[in-house]
Write a protein that holds these residues in place. Structure first.
Motif, PDB file in Angstrom:
ATOM      1  N   ARG A  32       0.774  -1.276   0.088  1.00  0.00           N
ATOM      2  CA  ARG A  32      -0.011  -0.007  -0.346  1.00  0.00           C
ATOM      3  C   ARG A  32       0.830   1.210  -0.076  1.00  0.00           C
ATOM      4  O   ARG A  32       0.407   2.465  -0.428  1.00  0.00           O
ATOM      5  CB  ARG A  32      -0.965  -0.056   1.153  1.00  0.00           C
ATOM      6  CG  ARG A  32      -2.078  -0.953   1.119  1.00  0.00           C
ATOM      7  CD  ARG A  32      -2.973  -0.494   2.031  1.00  0.00           C
ATOM      8  NE  ARG A  32      -3.810  -1.630   2.193  1.00  0.00           N
ATOM      9  CZ  ARG A  32      -5.422  -1.367   2.302  1.00  0.00           C
ATOM     10  NH1 ARG A  32      -5.822   0.140   2.450  1.00  0.00           N
ATOM     11  NH2 ARG A  32      -6.169  -2.044   1.979  1.00  0.00           N
ATOM     12  N   SER A  84      -2.119   6.742   3.893  1.00  0.00           N
ATOM     13  CA  SER A  84      -2.223   5.305   4.591  1.00  0.00           C
ATOM     14  C   SER A  84      -2.661   5.374   5.841  1.00  0.00           C
ATOM     15  O   SER A  84      -2.218   4.668   6.806  1.00  0.00           O
ATOM     16  CB  SER A  84      -0.804   4.540   4.328  1.00  0.00           C
ATOM     17  OG  SER A  84      -1.095   3.194   4.127  1.00  0.00           O
ATOM     18  N   CYS A 143      -4.793   4.423   8.785  1.00  0.00           N
ATOM     19  CA  CYS A 143      -5.655   3.219   9.187  1.00  0.00           C
ATOM     20  C   CYS A 143      -5.773   3.018  10.713  1.00  0.00           C
ATOM     21  O   CYS A 143      -5.133   3.823  11.338  1.00  0.00           O
ATOM     22  CB  CYS A 143      -5.192   1.993   8.530  1.00  0.00           C
ATOM     23  SG  CYS A 143      -3.622   1.747   9.017  1.00  0.00           S
ATOM     24  N   SER A 164      -9.141  -0.184   7.196  1.00  0.00           N
ATOM     25  CA  SER A 164      -9.099   1.271   6.511  1.00  0.00           C
ATOM     26  C   SER A 164     -10.588   1.779   6.073  1.00  0.00           C
ATOM     27  O   SER A 164     -11.211   2.488   6.720  1.00  0.00           O
ATOM     28  CB  SER A 164      -8.095   1.114   5.301  1.00  0.00           C
ATOM     29  OG  SER A 164      -8.036   2.095   4.497  1.00  0.00           O
ATOM     30  N   SER A 165     -10.975   1.174   5.229  1.00  0.00           N
ATOM     31  CA  SER A 165     -12.563   1.556   4.812  1.00  0.00           C
ATOM     32  C   SER A 165     -13.530   0.594   5.640  1.00  0.00           C
ATOM     33  O   SER A 165     -14.573   1.114   5.848  1.00  0.00           O
ATOM     34  CB  SER A 165     -12.989   1.192   3.199  1.00  0.00           C
ATOM     35  OG  SER A 165     -12.753   0.014   3.078  1.00  0.00           O
ATOM     36  N   GLY A 166     -13.162  -0.432   6.235  1.00  0.00           N
ATOM     37  CA  GLY A 166     -13.983  -1.440   6.664  1.00  0.00           C
ATOM     38  C   GLY A 166     -14.668  -2.425   6.008  1.00  0.00           C
ATOM     39  O   GLY A 166     -15.506  -3.359   6.347  1.00  0.00           O
ATOM     40  N   THR A 181     -13.702  -4.844   4.215  1.00  0.00           N
ATOM     41  CA  THR A 181     -12.938  -6.364   4.383  1.00  0.00           C
ATOM     42  C   THR A 181     -13.665  -7.015   5.589  1.00  0.00           C
ATOM     43  O   THR A 181     -14.232  -7.958   5.503  1.00  0.00           O
ATOM     44  CB  THR A 181     -11.425  -6.506   4.819  1.00  0.00           C
ATOM     45  OG1 THR A 181     -10.722  -5.700   3.547  1.00  0.00           O
ATOM     46  CG2 THR A 181     -10.872  -7.782   4.835  1.00  0.00           C
TER      47      THR A 181
HETATM   48  P1  AMP Z   1     -10.356  -2.173   4.308  1.00  0.00           P
HETATM   49  O1  AMP Z   1     -11.097  -3.177   3.701  1.00  0.00           O
HETATM   50  O2  AMP Z   1     -10.246  -0.690   3.534  1.00  0.00           O
HETATM   51  O3  AMP Z   1     -10.927  -1.772   5.764  1.00  0.00           O
HETATM   52  O4  AMP Z   1      -8.894  -2.653   4.486  1.00  0.00           O
HETATM   53  C1  AMP Z   1      -8.553  -3.997   5.332  1.00  0.00           C
HETATM   54  C2  AMP Z   1      -7.688  -4.688   4.774  1.00  0.00           C
HETATM   55  O5  AMP Z   1      -6.326  -3.844   4.139  1.00  0.00           O
HETATM   56  C3  AMP Z   1      -6.754  -5.660   5.831  1.00  0.00           C
HETATM   57  O6  AMP Z   1      -6.484  -6.750   5.055  1.00  0.00           O
HETATM   58  C4  AMP Z   1      -5.611  -4.861   6.280  1.00  0.00           C
HETATM   59  O7  AMP Z   1      -4.733  -5.519   6.557  1.00  0.00           O
HETATM   60  C5  AMP Z   1      -5.352  -4.068   4.777  1.00  0.00           C
HETATM   61  N1  AMP Z   1      -5.000  -2.601   5.258  1.00  0.00           N
HETATM   62  C6  AMP Z   1      -5.738  -1.718   5.304  1.00  0.00           C
HETATM   63  N2  AMP Z   1      -4.919  -0.543   5.637  1.00  0.00           N
HETATM   64  C7  AMP Z   1      -3.929  -0.746   5.445  1.00  0.00           C
HETATM   65  C8  AMP Z   1      -2.501  -0.102   5.605  1.00  0.00           C
HETATM   66  N3  AMP Z   1      -2.531   1.360   5.908  1.00  0.00           N
HETATM   67  N4  AMP Z   1      -1.417  -0.592   5.457  1.00  0.00           N
HETATM   68  C9  AMP Z   1      -1.359  -1.940   5.280  1.00  0.00           C
HETATM   69  N5  AMP Z   1      -2.367  -2.771   5.095  1.00  0.00           N
HETATM   70  C10 AMP Z   1      -3.782  -2.258   5.254  1.00  0.00           C
END
Ligand code: AMP
Length: 285
Positions: free
Chosen positions: A13, A90, A92, A160-162, A164
């Protein structure tokens, strides 16, 4: 002459934004990221493309002098490096999550239960702080599937966005830490290397200030200009220039974008028209 070595993520990322940041600081990197090492064409800087998890140790050991890494990684590895700037990208959270419909009173939910994570040290520290005894199960990737396959009652992962979590039927419950990309340095740089770093930080500050601010232009009848100036939270005194049309002026200023949205109604109320908001590439105060 001294050269500074910066470590950035080889893939992942942070890679793209890290390279973009160097470029915005006027540093031209010649080689592609398939190489392990590249040299800047117009600055005494070598870029080392490394595996994310290894970067803090390389900086502590002085293999790299500076690096761009996520704060979350520094907390996990506990390496002895110094954070010199937060970089604003980045962003999170490292959060505890459990399957939806779970009765979750607080972190004590995990007492005697299993929690899956790629961040065991951070989780253990947190659980010790809140006085909860839990079994930490280390998984390197796809942590979010652990509860569904019966490996753990909950997880601790970056959010990050939630999306996942949502896709896997999990709900974020407690935030263990907030993280963003940071610039770190080895604690024993030479005076020459510190000087090079200062040059990079100066440029970085100019880029970051520019990103936050906007150049704002508006037209107004001359008799409204004083009132408009009172509303403007600008850097210094605004520029006022006459328009071709008799009795009208153009008012220019620089302000933080967030401030602009706070005063927009007041500006319009004071008689401002035809507002233009223009991005600023760099700003040196
Ligand atoms: P999300 O679906 O946007 O909440 O992102 C979650 C997924 O992305 C998970 O697998 C996290 O491990 C990975 N992730 C989210 N933000 C970061 C970040 N800043 N750096 C590395 N991995 C991230």
């Amino acid at each position: 002459m001294s050269t500074l070595k910066i470590a950035v993520q080889k893939s992942g990322r942070l890679n793209e934004d890290s390279i973009k940041l160097l470029k915005n600081c006027g540093i031209r990197i010649e080689n592609g990221k398939d190489q392990l090492k590249a040299s800047a064409a117009n600055f005494p800087l070598d870029v080392l493309y490394l595996r994310n998890g290894d970067i803090p140790q390389y900086v502590e050991d002085g293999v790299a002098d500076i690096a761009i890494v996520g704060e979350n990684l520094l907390v996990e590895t506990g390496n002895d490096v110094e954070v010199v700037r937060k970089l604003g990208f980045s962003k999170c959270k490292l959060s505890l999550a459990v399957p939806k419909d779970t009765n979750y009173p607080g972190p004590e939910f995990f007492e005697g239960k299993k929690i899956a994570t790629s961040y065991p040290n951070t989780v253990k520290q947190y659980m010790e702080k809140v006085g909860v005894k839990t079994e930490v199960h280390v998984i390197k990737g796809s942590v979010e599937i652990a509860p569904n396959i019966g490996l753990a009652e909950g997880i601790c992962d970056l959010v990050s966005s939630g999306s996942t979590l949502f896709k896997n039927g999990l709900v974020e419950k407690d935030i263990i830490l907030q993280s963003e990309a940071v610039l770190v340095k080895n604690k024993n740089l030479t005076a020459e290397q510190e000087e090079l770093l200062e040059t990079i930080l100066f440029r970085l500050d100019a880029v970051q200030k520019g990103e936050k601010s906007k150049y704002v232009l508006m037209n107004a009848p001359n008799d409204k200009v004083d009132e408009i100036i009172k509303v403007l939270p600008g850097m210094k005194s605004p520029t006022v220039v006459p328009l071709a049309e008799e009795g009208w002026s153009s008012v220019h200023t620089v302000m933080e974008e967030s401030k602009f949205w706070e005063v927009i109604d007041q500006l319009k109320g004071a008689g401002a028209e035809g507002l233009l908001i223009v991005p600023i590439e760099k700003m040196v105060l």
